[in-house]
Scaffold this active site. Structure first.
Site, short mmCIF file in Angstrom:
data_model
loop_
_atom_site.label_atom_id
_atom_site.label_comp_id
_atom_site.label_asym_id
_atom_site.label_seq_id
_atom_site.Cartn_x
_atom_site.Cartn_y
_atom_site.Cartn_z
N SER A 30 2.59 55.51 30.23
CA SER A 30 1.17 55.72 30.46
C SER A 30 0.97 56.46 31.79
O SER A 30 1.50 57.55 31.97
CB SER A 30 0.44 54.37 30.42
OG SER A 30 -0.95 54.54 30.34
N GLU A 32 -3.07 56.86 18.97
CA GLU A 32 -3.47 56.77 20.38
C GLU A 32 -4.40 57.92 20.76
O GLU A 32 -4.20 59.06 20.32
CB GLU A 32 -2.25 56.82 21.29
CG GLU A 32 -1.33 55.62 21.18
CD GLU A 32 -0.32 55.60 22.32
OE1 GLU A 32 -0.76 55.59 23.48
OE2 GLU A 32 0.88 55.61 22.03
N HIS A 41 -0.57 51.57 22.19
CA HIS A 41 -0.19 52.18 23.46
C HIS A 41 0.96 51.41 24.10
O HIS A 41 0.90 50.20 24.27
CB HIS A 41 -1.43 52.16 24.37
CG HIS A 41 -1.25 52.87 25.67
ND1 HIS A 41 -0.98 54.22 25.76
CD2 HIS A 41 -1.31 52.41 26.95
CE1 HIS A 41 -0.91 54.56 27.03
NE2 HIS A 41 -1.07 53.49 27.77
#
Length: 296
Positions: A139, A233, A263
């Site tokens: 991320s 996502e 995620h």
């Protein structure tokens, strides 16, 4: 297990992330949930230390051989080595390698580029490691790992063996089509919080700064990159466009688009078979890099 996890994330986690405005409250909640949900393999060894004057957490530390320098995710405002140490314990076991997790500074107290500066300082402390270094992140940490690679190239530092990223954020402007197309389909991240969370990190900086958005960085001469993302996502296009840019600059990229996974699903390796499979896959990729380096 995947459908059950996706329903729980949609009903519980996504509304929480959309509702909670206080970064400190988000941090506390993440730390609490990580202690409850995530478990490292039995016998995993952890050691706190400092590298380049940055606090770090070592996972199964050894003094030689390749190591993984891993930058945790958390939207640049939350997360820590402790929230990610269980996942890294599994990866360390699968790859047979030590992992170093920097406890880099977080926004809004320490906005961009403080976290990247910490990552670069850590890399400087380990870049001459016998056996080499592999960069990784998820991320926001995936954004930082890729941005760190670009900085290493710009500064002419010794190159890492490769870089891997789970569900990386690569465009702080959130200009990919999937941001809107997958806004509802994403079971975990609320698109409504993307811009304000980004501003906590960027402050007055340009979101197209390549140190913040590696989608705009120069990667000519970089080693191999491995990235994965789920097809539902809202960050899907961050990986797709990053892959295209890297390949256009001559970088060897492995891109894995997984179906209907949340995620950074490897975080859920304790309950999700796909999480364990992804960690084993990237471990195999990492080992192929270290073998290639040893044969050269």
């Amino acid at each position: 297990m995947r459908p059950v996890l996706n329903r729980w994330l949609r009903w519980a986690e996504k509304p929480h992330l959309a509702r909670e405005q206080d970064p400190l409250a988000l941090r506390k909640a993440f730390e609490r949930k990580a202690r409850f949900f995530f478990r490292a393999p039995f016998g995993t060894r952890f050691k706190r230390d400092r590298q380049g004057n940055v606090p770090v957490l070592w996972v199964n530390k050894t003094e030689s051989g390749p190591l993984i320098l891993y930058l945790h995710g958390g939207a640049f405002v939350m997360g820590s080595p402790d929230t990610h140490k269980a996942m890294m314990g599994y990866l360390s076991r699968a790859a047979g390698l030590s992992i170093c997790l920097p406890d880099y500074r977080l926004a809004p107290e320490h906005p961009f580029p403080a976290g990247l500066d910490d990552a670069l300082s850590c890399y400087g402390a380990v870049m001459d490691r016998p056996g080499g270094v592999v960069l990784g992140g998820d991320s926001a940490g995936g954004a930082m790992a890729l941005a760190l690679l670009a900085e290493i190239l710009r500064l002419g530092l010794p190159m890492p063996l490769g870089v891997f990223a789970f569900s990386p954020l690569t465009d702080m402007g959130f200009s990919g089509d999937s941001v809107q197309c997958n806004a509802e389909a994403d079971v975990m991240l609320p698109v409504s919080r993307a811009q304000d969370t980004a501003m906590l990190y960027l402050s007055d900086h340009d979101p197209r700064d390549p140190r913040a958005s590696p989608l705009y960085a120069d990667f000519a001469g970089a080693g191999p990159v491995w990235m994965t993302v789920g097809d539902t996502e809202f960050l899907l296009d961050d990986t797709r466009r990053m892959t295209s840019r890297l390949r256009a600059q001559g970088v060897a990229v492995t891109e894995v688009v997984a179906h209907d996974l949340p995620h950074v699903w490897p975080m859920f390796h304790n309950i999700l078979p796909e999480g364990r499979a992804t960690l084993r896959a990237v471990a195999g990729w990492i080992n192929s890099l270290s073998r290639s380096e040893g044969d050269s």
